[in-house]
Design an enzyme around this catalytic site. Structure first.
Site, mmCIF file in Angstrom:
data_model
loop_
_atom_site.group_PDB
_atom_site.id
_atom_site.type_symbol
_atom_site.label_atom_id
_atom_site.label_comp_id
_atom_site.label_asym_id
_atom_site.label_seq_id
_atom_site.Cartn_x
_atom_site.Cartn_y
_atom_site.Cartn_z
ATOM 1 N N CYS A 78 0.811 -1.222 0.000
ATOM 2 C CA CYS A 78 0.000 0.000 0.000
ATOM 3 C C CYS A 78 0.847 1.278 0.000
ATOM 4 C CB CYS A 78 -0.979 -0.011 1.163
ATOM 5 S SG CYS A 78 -2.155 -1.370 1.021
ATOM 6 N N ASN A 110 -10.025 -0.291 -0.532
ATOM 7 C CA ASN A 110 -8.570 -0.172 -0.555
ATOM 8 C C ASN A 110 -8.041 -0.732 -1.876
ATOM 9 O OD1 ASN A 110 -5.819 -0.371 -0.189
ATOM 10 N ND2 ASN A 110 -5.921 -1.384 1.801
ATOM 11 N N HIS A 127 -3.479 7.039 2.740
ATOM 12 C CA HIS A 127 -3.846 5.755 2.135
ATOM 13 C C HIS A 127 -5.236 5.335 2.613
ATOM 14 C CE1 HIS A 127 -3.870 1.757 0.694
ATOM 15 N NE2 HIS A 127 -3.769 1.210 1.889
#
Ligand code: COA
Length: 327
Positions: free
Chosen positions: A114, A284, A254
């Site tokens: 990520c 996500n 994020h």
């Protein structure tokens, strides 16, 4: 002094929308639980046999070139941040360069889960700052649906597919990437990983039966590390650049979990009006979250805005970039 400035942004998500209600027909969960624990309402999924992450990268890249009004031949270098490349090799960056006709560019993939896009942006900025490269494309993209077990309610609710691309160009103005702090700690690898498919555990009937080609996550542990480290690194980059909370125009964090983002914003002392979010619509998307945020909120950015980007991901990997918006 030459800095690397983002001069264009573009994003792409595939058409198919996987809602919480549809997920509730696949595993024992419900919209209320998912919304309250994660802030996610729906995510986009790339369908179609043979459609790898490069399909989304190409859409994002072609739109980016069009927005900036340049040719693919102008690109010197292209980095794709991803954990879901089309194939183990060649690099998806090579596939994308070929598909968009960027025949003057060299490129490679960067894997940092990520934090992939943040690491790629920091890496690319060095090639601009040294003066050796004039136009670098950085893409963050993941087809998480290719490595998610849709029988595991702890992970399938979180992830989605998507891509975003930015163009970096040199500037001598006081804008662009001002500072970066990049961190990793491999001892965290046991909490968030895909066990099989690499050289340690190549695909076998056994690895497939054991579902080891899917994302494994210990949610609570990852949550605690994410909250602590993302908040810490965001505070650190503010201190190092003498930025008070009033000086920060936007936080691009994020998009993993709304509660993690809120904790980071709290630590930085920035109000929720400065915290940009689209997790509700995309979930996500791993390497895709930050450029997708830039794409969605591009219209409200003004030249000179102070933006803090913060990420946390598997590895563990985490970091922050301070940039001044360039247009
Ligand atoms: C995954 C995550 C949403 C789970 O939320 P949580 O509050 O930690 O939930 P827990 O894992 O403690 O589980 C609590 C209960 O909910 C249940 N549960 C888990 N997923 C569920 C779901 N989708 N629907 C309903 N119940 C669920 C668990 O089985 C558990 O039940 P039990 O108490 O009967 O054992 C959360 O841990 C998280 O977001 N972690 C970080 C993820 C992340 O950011 N990853 C990417 C980093 S880059």
């Amino acid at each position: 002094m030459i800095r690397a400035a983002i001069t264009a942004v573009n994003g792409y998500v595939p058409d198919y929308v996987l809602t919480n209600d549809e997920i509730a027909t696949m595993v024992d969960t419900n919209d209320e639980w998912i919304m309250s624990r994660t802030g996610i309402k729906e995510r986009h999924i790339l369908k179609g046999e043979g459609n790898g992450v490069s399909v989304m990268c190409v859409e994002a890249a072609n739109g980016l070139l069009k927005k900036r009004g340049i040719s693919a031949l102008d690109i010197d270098m292209l980095i794709v941040a991803t954990v879901t490349p089309d194939m183990v090799f060649p690099a998806t960056a090579n596939v994308v360069c070929d598909k968009i006709g960027a025949t003057n560019a060299w490129g490679f993939d960067l894997g940092a889960a990520c934090s992939g896009f943040l690491f790629a942006l920091a890496t690319a900025s060095k090639f601009i700052e040294t003066g050796t490269h004039k136009k670098v494309m950085v893409i963050g993209a993941d087809k998480m649906s290719s490595i998610i077990n849709y029988e595991d309610r702890a992970t399938c609710i979180i992830f989605g597919d998507g891509a975003g691309a930015v163009l970096l160009e040199p500037t001598t103005e006081d804008v662009g990437i001002m500072d970066s702090i990049l961190k990793s700690d491999g001892s965290g690898r046991q909490y968030l990983y895909q066990k099989a498919g690499g050289s340690a555990y190549p695909p076998t009937e056994k690895t497939i039966a054991a579902k080891e080609h899917f994302v494994h996550q210990e949610g609570q542990t990852v949550f605690k590390f994410a909250v602590t480290n993302m908040a810490q690194v965001s505070a650190e980059i503010m201190e190092r650049n003498k930025l008070k909370s009033n000086d920060v125009n936007y936080l691009l964090a994020h998009q993993a979990n709304k509660r993690i983002i809120d904790a980071t914003a709290n630590r930085m002392g920035v109000g929720e009006e400065k915290v940009l979010m689209n997790i509700e619509r995309y979930g996500n998307t791993t390497s895709g979250t930050i450029p997708l945020l830039m794409h969605d909120f591009e219209k409200q950015f003004k030249k000179g805005d102070n933006i803090i980007i913060s990420t946390f991901g598997g590895g563990f990997t985490w970091g922050s970039i301070y940039l001044k918006w360039a247009y």
